[in-house]
Design a protein around this motif. Sequence first.
Motif, PDB file in Angstrom:
ATOM      1  N   MET A 159       0.848  -1.185   0.000  1.00  0.00           N
ATOM      2  CA  MET A 159       0.000   0.000   0.000  1.00  0.00           C
ATOM      3  C   MET A 159       0.889   1.242   0.000  1.00  0.00           C
ATOM      4  SD  MET A 159      -3.201   0.764   0.154  1.00  0.00           S
ATOM      5  CE  MET A 159      -4.114   2.245   0.330  1.00  0.00           C
ATOM      6  N   ILE A 160       0.552   2.171  -0.837  1.00  0.00           N
ATOM      7  CA  ILE A 160       1.306   3.418  -0.958  1.00  0.00           C
ATOM      8  C   ILE A 160       0.673   4.448  -0.028  1.00  0.00           C
ATOM      9  CG2 ILE A 160       2.048   5.219  -2.523  1.00  0.00           C
ATOM     10  CD1 ILE A 160       1.646   3.139  -4.809  1.00  0.00           C
ATOM     11  N   ASP A 161       1.468   4.947   0.917  1.00  0.00           N
ATOM     12  CA  ASP A 161       0.921   5.937   1.842  1.00  0.00           C
ATOM     13  C   ASP A 161       1.184   7.357   1.324  1.00  0.00           C
ATOM     14  OD1 ASP A 161       3.612   6.176   2.303  1.00  0.00           O
ATOM     15  OD2 ASP A 161       3.520   5.792   4.452  1.00  0.00           O
ATOM     16  N   ASN A 162       0.622   8.335   2.012  1.00  0.00           N
ATOM     17  CA  ASN A 162       0.741   9.731   1.586  1.00  0.00           C
ATOM     18  C   ASN A 162       2.177  10.228   1.603  1.00  0.00           C
ATOM     19  OD1 ASN A 162      -1.881  10.273   0.890  1.00  0.00           O
ATOM     20  ND2 ASN A 162      -2.468  10.970   2.934  1.00  0.00           N
ATOM     21  N   HIS A 163       2.974   9.740   2.527  1.00  0.00           N
ATOM     22  CA  HIS A 163       4.370  10.156   2.607  1.00  0.00           C
ATOM     23  C   HIS A 163       5.123   9.760   1.332  1.00  0.00           C
ATOM     24  CE1 HIS A 163       8.165  11.308   4.386  1.00  0.00           C
ATOM     25  NE2 HIS A 163       8.647  10.084   4.157  1.00  0.00           N
ATOM     26  N   GLN A 164       4.915   8.538   0.867  1.00  0.00           N
ATOM     27  CA  GLN A 164       5.555   8.074  -0.362  1.00  0.00           C
ATOM     28  C   GLN A 164       5.071   8.871  -1.568  1.00  0.00           C
ATOM     29  OE1 GLN A 164       4.637   3.936  -0.465  1.00  0.00           O
ATOM     30  NE2 GLN A 164       6.143   3.402   1.123  1.00  0.00           N
ATOM     31  N   LYS A 165       3.776   9.159  -1.606  1.00  0.00           N
ATOM     32  CA  LYS A 165       3.226   9.962  -2.704  1.00  0.00           C
ATOM     33  C   LYS A 165       3.836  11.363  -2.713  1.00  0.00           C
ATOM     34  CE  LYS A 165      -1.286   7.690  -2.653  1.00  0.00           C
ATOM     35  NZ  LYS A 165      -2.723   7.905  -2.401  1.00  0.00           N
ATOM     36  N   ASN A 166       3.975  11.953  -1.529  1.00  0.00           N
ATOM     37  CA  ASN A 166       4.549  13.297  -1.441  1.00  0.00           C
ATOM     38  C   ASN A 166       6.005  13.317  -1.872  1.00  0.00           C
ATOM     39  OD1 ASN A 166       2.161  14.429  -0.527  1.00  0.00           O
ATOM     40  ND2 ASN A 166       2.708  14.233   1.634  1.00  0.00           N
ATOM     41  N   ILE A 167       6.774  12.325  -1.451  1.00  0.00           N
ATOM     42  CA  ILE A 167       8.180  12.268  -1.854  1.00  0.00           C
ATOM     43  C   ILE A 167       8.292  12.101  -3.361  1.00  0.00           C
ATOM     44  CG2 ILE A 167      10.306  10.906  -1.717  1.00  0.00           C
ATOM     45  CD1 ILE A 167       9.630  10.380   1.216  1.00  0.00           C
ATOM     46  N   ALA A 168       7.490  11.218  -3.949  1.00  0.00           N
ATOM     47  CA  ALA A 168       7.510  11.016  -5.400  1.00  0.00           C
ATOM     48  C   ALA A 168       7.118  12.295  -6.130  1.00  0.00           C
ATOM     49  CB  ALA A 168       6.589   9.869  -5.789  1.00  0.00           C
ATOM     50  N   THR A 169       6.139  13.013  -5.605  1.00  0.00           N
ATOM     51  CA  THR A 169       5.725  14.280  -6.210  1.00  0.00           C
ATOM     52  C   THR A 169       6.856  15.295  -6.145  1.00  0.00           C
ATOM     53  OG1 THR A 169       3.432  13.877  -5.574  1.00  0.00           O
ATOM     54  CG2 THR A 169       4.036  16.147  -6.099  1.00  0.00           C
ATOM     55  N   PHE A 170       7.513  15.398  -5.003  1.00  0.00           N
ATOM     56  CA  PHE A 170       8.621  16.347  -4.861  1.00  0.00           C
ATOM     57  C   PHE A 170       9.816  15.963  -5.726  1.00  0.00           C
ATOM     58  CE2 PHE A 170       6.685  17.499  -0.623  1.00  0.00           C
ATOM     59  CZ  PHE A 170       6.239  18.737  -1.072  1.00  0.00           C
TER      60      PHE A 170
ATOM     61  N   ALA B 205       1.906  11.236  -9.498  1.00  0.00           N
ATOM     62  CA  ALA B 205       2.539  10.707  -8.282  1.00  0.00           C
ATOM     63  C   ALA B 205       1.695  11.011  -7.057  1.00  0.00           C
ATOM     64  CB  ALA B 205       3.942  11.295  -8.132  1.00  0.00           C
ATOM     65  N   LYS B 206       1.095  12.182  -7.023  1.00  0.00           N
ATOM     66  CA  LYS B 206       0.240  12.562  -5.897  1.00  0.00           C
ATOM     67  C   LYS B 206      -0.993  11.652  -5.801  1.00  0.00           C
ATOM     68  CE  LYS B 206      -0.839  15.266  -2.518  1.00  0.00           C
ATOM     69  NZ  LYS B 206      -0.253  14.910  -1.245  1.00  0.00           N
ATOM     70  N   GLU B 207      -1.445  11.168  -6.965  1.00  0.00           N
ATOM     71  CA  GLU B 207      -2.590  10.250  -6.996  1.00  0.00           C
ATOM     72  C   GLU B 207      -2.184   8.790  -6.791  1.00  0.00           C
ATOM     73  OE1 GLU B 207      -5.791  11.177  -7.188  1.00  0.00           O
ATOM     74  OE2 GLU B 207      -5.053  13.240  -7.095  1.00  0.00           O
ATOM     75  N   GLY B 208      -0.881   8.534  -6.686  1.00  0.00           N
ATOM     76  CA  GLY B 208      -0.407   7.169  -6.487  1.00  0.00           C
ATOM     77  C   GLY B 208      -0.234   6.385  -7.764  1.00  0.00           C
ATOM     78  N   GLU B 209      -0.131   7.065  -8.888  1.00  0.00           N
ATOM     79  CA  GLU B 209       0.014   6.416 -10.184  1.00  0.00           C
ATOM     80  C   GLU B 209       1.416   6.658 -10.731  1.00  0.00           C
ATOM     81  OE1 GLU B 209      -2.953   8.322 -12.498  1.00  0.00           O
ATOM     82  OE2 GLU B 209      -4.609   7.566 -11.281  1.00  0.00           O
ATOM     83  N   LEU B 210       1.852   5.772 -11.616  1.00  0.00           N
ATOM     84  CA  LEU B 210       3.143   5.933 -12.277  1.00  0.00           C
ATOM     85  C   LEU B 210       2.924   6.628 -13.608  1.00  0.00           C
ATOM     86  CD1 LEU B 210       6.173   5.352 -12.190  1.00  0.00           C
ATOM     87  CD2 LEU B 210       5.711   3.223 -13.386  1.00  0.00           C
ATOM     88  N   PHE B 211       3.694   7.675 -13.870  1.00  0.00           N
ATOM     89  CA  PHE B 211       3.598   8.413 -15.126  1.00  0.00           C
ATOM     90  C   PHE B 211       4.811   8.074 -15.968  1.00  0.00           C
ATOM     91  CE2 PHE B 211       4.413  12.114 -17.813  1.00  0.00           C
ATOM     92  CZ  PHE B 211       3.171  12.299 -18.386  1.00  0.00           C
ATOM     93  N   ASN B 212       4.580   7.640 -17.191  1.00  0.00           N
ATOM     94  CA  ASN B 212       5.667   7.361 -18.132  1.00  0.00           C
ATOM     95  C   ASN B 212       5.822   8.556 -19.063  1.00  0.00           C
ATOM     96  OD1 ASN B 212       6.321   4.727 -17.230  1.00  0.00           O
ATOM     97  ND2 ASN B 212       4.509   3.946 -18.266  1.00  0.00           N
TER      98      ASN B 212
END
Length: 148
Positions: free
Chosen positions: A1-12, A132-139
Amino acid sequence: MIDNHQKNIATFIHLSSFSRFIIPFGNFLGPIILWIANKDKSEFIDAHGKQIINFQISILLYALVIGMITVPFFLFNIFNGLDFIDIHAFDSIHINIDQPSPLLYIGGGLGFLAVIAFLLEMVFIVRAGLAAKEGELFNYPLTINFLK
């Protein structure tokens, strides 16, 4: 499960590439530093870090190729109008601006292509950050995968 912290780091990680407007080579340094510091914490963060770094390296290569093609066209056009045989101080230097050379059109077209590519790069980075904020991978499109 992807938590908000991981989403935020990926977004940043994605959005840190905008640091190039403040720091030279910030579009490489920001994502690399954030990715290296957090890649072991999650596969999600690792995947996003690799995506933005691959994208930035690909954009650099594309910009170098366009630049290597564009600059000679502008230089040939400028030096084509100069009269190197009959130069007597500043009175005899003639620059022909009546009819633009076809080289100028080609160079201008490639320069316009570079501007469009820059704008698309900004759009793709924002879209990747939102994904990334939505928890998806963007190519990223047209990305060469250096890091796998």
